[in-house]
Scaffold this active site. Structure first.
Site, short mmCIF file in Angstrom:
data_model
loop_
_atom_site.label_atom_id
_atom_site.label_comp_id
_atom_site.label_asym_id
_atom_site.label_seq_id
_atom_site.Cartn_x
_atom_site.Cartn_y
_atom_site.Cartn_z
N ALA A 181 0.86 -1.18 0.00
CA ALA A 181 0.00 0.00 0.00
C ALA A 181 0.90 1.24 0.00
O ALA A 181 2.07 1.15 0.37
CB ALA A 181 -0.86 -0.01 1.25
N GLY A 229 0.44 -5.16 0.56
CA GLY A 229 -0.69 -5.07 -0.36
C GLY A 229 -0.36 -5.62 -1.75
O GLY A 229 -1.24 -6.09 -2.46
N GLU A 281 -0.74 -9.18 -1.50
CA GLU A 281 -2.18 -9.44 -1.30
C GLU A 281 -2.94 -9.33 -2.62
O GLU A 281 -3.90 -10.06 -2.85
CB GLU A 281 -2.74 -8.46 -0.26
CG GLU A 281 -2.23 -8.78 1.14
CD GLU A 281 -2.64 -7.76 2.17
OE1 GLU A 281 -2.22 -6.59 2.03
OE2 GLU A 281 -3.37 -8.10 3.10
N GLU A 326 4.10 -5.93 6.90
CA GLU A 326 3.33 -4.88 7.60
C GLU A 326 3.70 -4.79 9.07
O GLU A 326 3.67 -3.70 9.66
CB GLU A 326 1.82 -5.15 7.47
CG GLU A 326 1.23 -4.81 6.12
CD GLU A 326 1.35 -5.93 5.09
OE1 GLU A 326 2.16 -6.86 5.30
OE2 GLU A 326 0.62 -5.85 4.08
#
Ligand code: 3HC
Ligand code: NAI
Length: 691
Positions: free
Chosen positions: A66, A105, A108, A128
């Site tokens: 992210a 992310g 993911e 993370e």
């Protein structure tokens, strides 16, 4: 190439749609990238000729996560979940083609693709936790459905980047591509998937790898125990574990809800704010405003070290570890042999732990040569002096070095407090002189303070930054002042800790308060480890300070089995009533009244003066920015990362509150609490010191 937006392109080639992201530096999932992905996948799905979709990235890496800079801002564009649903529910196979790193992310997103192909040098991970977070886009639910609970626990709590080959073995990627041919191999793989009519694999539906661990509480209890020491004080590792537990014991949808709730708690909390700040601060610290990136740096291919004591030995190991030959100079054979033997022992200990091979030990020792005269330092590119902390001696050495070292060599001192300008003035080349302040043990501690003298050249600073990076250090450029940044701030804490003992707090009360705050050790346990007799002499001791009295009583610290604490045969410490009595007698003799002191007061007294000193350092320009001070304290003194360093912590407390407290203390206890004028200005004008 048809552009979806400025960071995304879609091209269709023999029935395979190639969706390419190009959002430097790391293809983070910013609003633009999410938009590009969402629209691109949708268009490819709607395109009649397209049979499969390859998702690939340009630049140095696949999606690295992210976009951390967007956290805390109002959401824009499609959410990551919408993007993931679009991919996972696609009626045409979506294949991610991974190079560089697929992180957070990014992984993911890849986990919602039906297949994954990667080049051998790629790495995948969910890091993370290192930002005080957990994977918040289904990572904690999908990962265990591929690799099982045990491996998922390891990955999410360590944040480890797993090499592609291992990912292949775990099933995290389905195919390895040729290192140079990712796109072509991904298209080939996609064509095979279409031709063989392979299923649209949805990781979320795979219960196979988790069903054996349903209800297996022991797995989680044991895992928690195994990481407890390493993760003390951090919230994120525990929350990550709870998510994996949910993945194993609940349905996918319920697990996702647990993940979302816990992610929200973390992302809005102070720990993650601190850890994200530290992530950016670690990158910021490398930037020196008046030294451009293109500044010429000298190549360092050989190093000289003067002094093979505690520091010289450790410093030498740093260079030998990366293949740079080191010449160590000592004053006599006995000390040289001792120094070299300590280095060998350190390497052998590392080999015994399996971290390096015995062959590595020999290779590294082979790079270290012992000498007895500084005359042998006439060819080295960098020379680091690490003799006793004595100005006269250091001056003599630099004066001599000036006549010996080759032109252009960097002449560095490892002094922990002496004036580098004064040392530089002993040479005819002060522009080549710099302080390189390593921390003990120098082969282990990550921090390096680069002490920039008045006359140090930009190129020497840039070269020092560059060599620091090569030996794996995190370097902060600091100015010449007593104790530089780290020790100067430490002196504040030390002074208050010592004063507090004579006001009624016991050494272990203070140590416990700081340990609970998150420091690995308090100041008194630290003194015991270092030895109370550093700088103390039996002959001149007059029982004037508490330390004098303790040393006179044979309490020299861990090495004598007792100091501030009592130690058992395994060096486990316990509070000692005898020390309590010594303190009481000492106070009574001086008519000092002892009182009860709360943990909160201990923390204020120890930490707020450090924040104040940080402001003084900024005011004098001895650190470039507030976050550099935090980097020094996190990496050199064990300030807990989740508290962000003294300056960040000060902002959490509120600088106005710290200022009020200092004003009050100045009146009650004296001028050492006088607030820094810069702190006053920051509070008055509401200045953001981190901007
Ligand atoms: N968001 C925003 N900026 C990022 C970023 C991210 N996720 N990752 C890196 N950057 C920036 C850095 O700040 C740096 O900026 P600068 O050049 O202005 O200083 C630049 O990208 C390059 O980064 P590095 O200097 O670290 O480059 P390296 O090549 O050494 O390392 C990397 C690349 C391994 C990708 C490293 O940058 C990294 O580890 N990034 C963070 C990865 C991460 O933690 N991802 C998870 C994010 S949280 C998340 O995904 C939540 C999700 O679960 C919902
Ligand atoms: P040390 O006493 O362990 O080692 C100093 C070594 O220098 C001794 O082996 C001594 O024989 C040698 N030496 C003295 N004069 C010499 C000469 N003329 N030529 C060659 N060798 C000579 O000291 P330590 O702890 O390694 O400290 C060295 C320097 O590093 C000091 O300036 C100290 O302030 C600094 N420092 C120390 C830290 C620590 O935690 N010990 C941390 C950071 C810096």
């Amino acid at each position: 190439m048809p552009a979806i937006n400025e960071v995304t392109n879609l091209e269709i080639e023999s029935n395979i749609a190639v969706l390419t992201l190009n959002s430097p530096p790391v293809n983070a999932l910013s609003a633009n990238v999410r938009e590009g992905l969402h629209v691109g996948v949708k268009q490819a799905i709607e395109d009649e000729d397209t049979k499969a979709i390859v998702l690939i990235c340009e630049g140095r890496t696949f999606i690295a996560g992210a976009d951390i800079t967007e956290f805390g801002q109002a959401p824009k564009g499609p959410s990551l979940f919408e993007v993931q649903d679009m991919i996972e529910d696609s009626p045409k196979p979506v294949i991610s083609a991974i190079h560089g790193t697929a992180l957070g992310g990014g992984l993911e997103v890849a986990l919602t693709c039906h297949y994954r192909i990667a080049v051998p040098s790629a790495r995948c991970g969910l890091p993370e936790v290192n930002l005080g977070l957990l994977p918040g886009a289904g990572g904690t639910q999908r990962l265990p459905r591929i690799v099982g609970a045990q491996k998922a626990l390891q990955m999410v709590t360590s944040g480890q980047h797993v090499p592609a080959k291992q990912c292949l073995e775990m099933g995290l990627v389905d195919e390895l591509a040729n290192e140079e041919n990712l796109l072509a191999d991904a298209i080939k793989f996609a064509t095979t998937i279409v031709e063989e009519k392979r299923p649209l694999v949805k990781v979320r539906d795979n219960e196979e790898n988790i069903k054996a661990d349903k209800g297996n509480d022991t797995l989680f209890t044991d895992f928690r125990k195994s990481i407890a020491r390493r993760t003390r004080g951090f919230l994120a590792p525990e929350y990550n574990i709870q998510c994996i537990e949910a993945a194993v014991n609940k349905s996918f949808e319920e697990g996702l809800k647990v993940e979302r709730d816990l992610f929200t708690k973390l992302v809005t909390g102070t720990q993650s704010a601190a850890q994200r700040y530290v992530f950016f601060s670690e990158r910021q610290v490398n930037k020196i405003p008046d030294i451009p990136r293109e500044t010429e740096v000298s190549e360092i291919n050989s190093v000289g070290v003067i002094g093979a004591g505690t520091m010289g030995g450790g410093i030498s190991m740093n260079f030998a570890n990366v293949g740079i030959p080191v010449t160590i100079v000592e004053q006599n054979q006995e000390r040289l042999d001792k120094g070299l033997a300590v280095i060998r022992k350190n390497y052998e200990n590392t080999a015994n732990k399996g971290r390096i091979s015995m062959e590595d030990v020999e290779t590294r020792m082979g790079l270290i040569t012992g000498e007895l005269s500084v005359e042998s330092l006439n060819t080295q590119d960098l020379i680091i002096e690490a003799v006793f902390e004595n100005m006269k001696l250091k001056k003599e050495i630099f004066n001599k070095l000036d006549g010996i070292a080759k032109q252009g060599a960097i002449l560095a001192s490892n002094t922990s407090a002496l004036n580098v300008n004064e040392i530089a003035a002993e040479t005819k080349r002060p522009e080549d002189v710099i302080g390189l302040h390593f921390f003990s043990p120098a082969n282990v501690m990550r921090l390096l303070e680069i002490v920039r003298g008045e006359k140090t050249s930009k190129s020497v600073v840039a070269s020092s930054m560059s060599i620091a990076k090569r030996i794996g250090k995190i370097a902060a450029v600091v100015g010449v002042c007593p104790g530089f940044v780290g020790n100067r701030i430490l002196a504040q804490r030390q002074r208050e800790a010592n004063k507090l003992i004579l006001e009624g707090a016991l050494p272990w009360d203070i140590d416990d308060a700081l340990f609970d705050f998150g420091f690995p050790m308090g100041p008194f346990a630290m003194s015991d480890l270092a030895g109370l007799d550093i700088g103390w002499s039996k002959e001149t001791s007059k029982g004037e300070t508490l330390r004098d009295v303790l040393c006179e009583a044979g309490r020299l610290g861990q090495k004598s089995g007792k100091g501030f604490y009592l130690y058992d045969e395994n060096r486990v410490k316990s509070p000692d009533p005898e020390v309590e009595a010594i303190i009481r007698d000492f106070a009574e003799a001086r008519q000092i009244r002892l009182r009860d002191i709360s943990k909160e007061e201990i923390l204020e007294r120890c930490l707020y003066p450090m924040i104040n000193e940080g402001f003084k350092i900024l005011e004098e320009g001895m650190a470039i920015r507030a976050s550099d001070i935090d980097i020094v304290w996190i990496n050199g003194y064990g300030w807990p990362v989740y508290e962000g360093g003294p300056m960040f912590y000060g902002s959490l407390v509120g600088f106005d509150k710290v200022l009020d407290w200092l004003n009050k203390m100045e009146k009650e206890l004296g001028p050492e609490f006088a607030p820094s004028p810069y702190l006053e200005k920051v509070v008055k004008e509401n200045i953001n010191i981190f901007a």
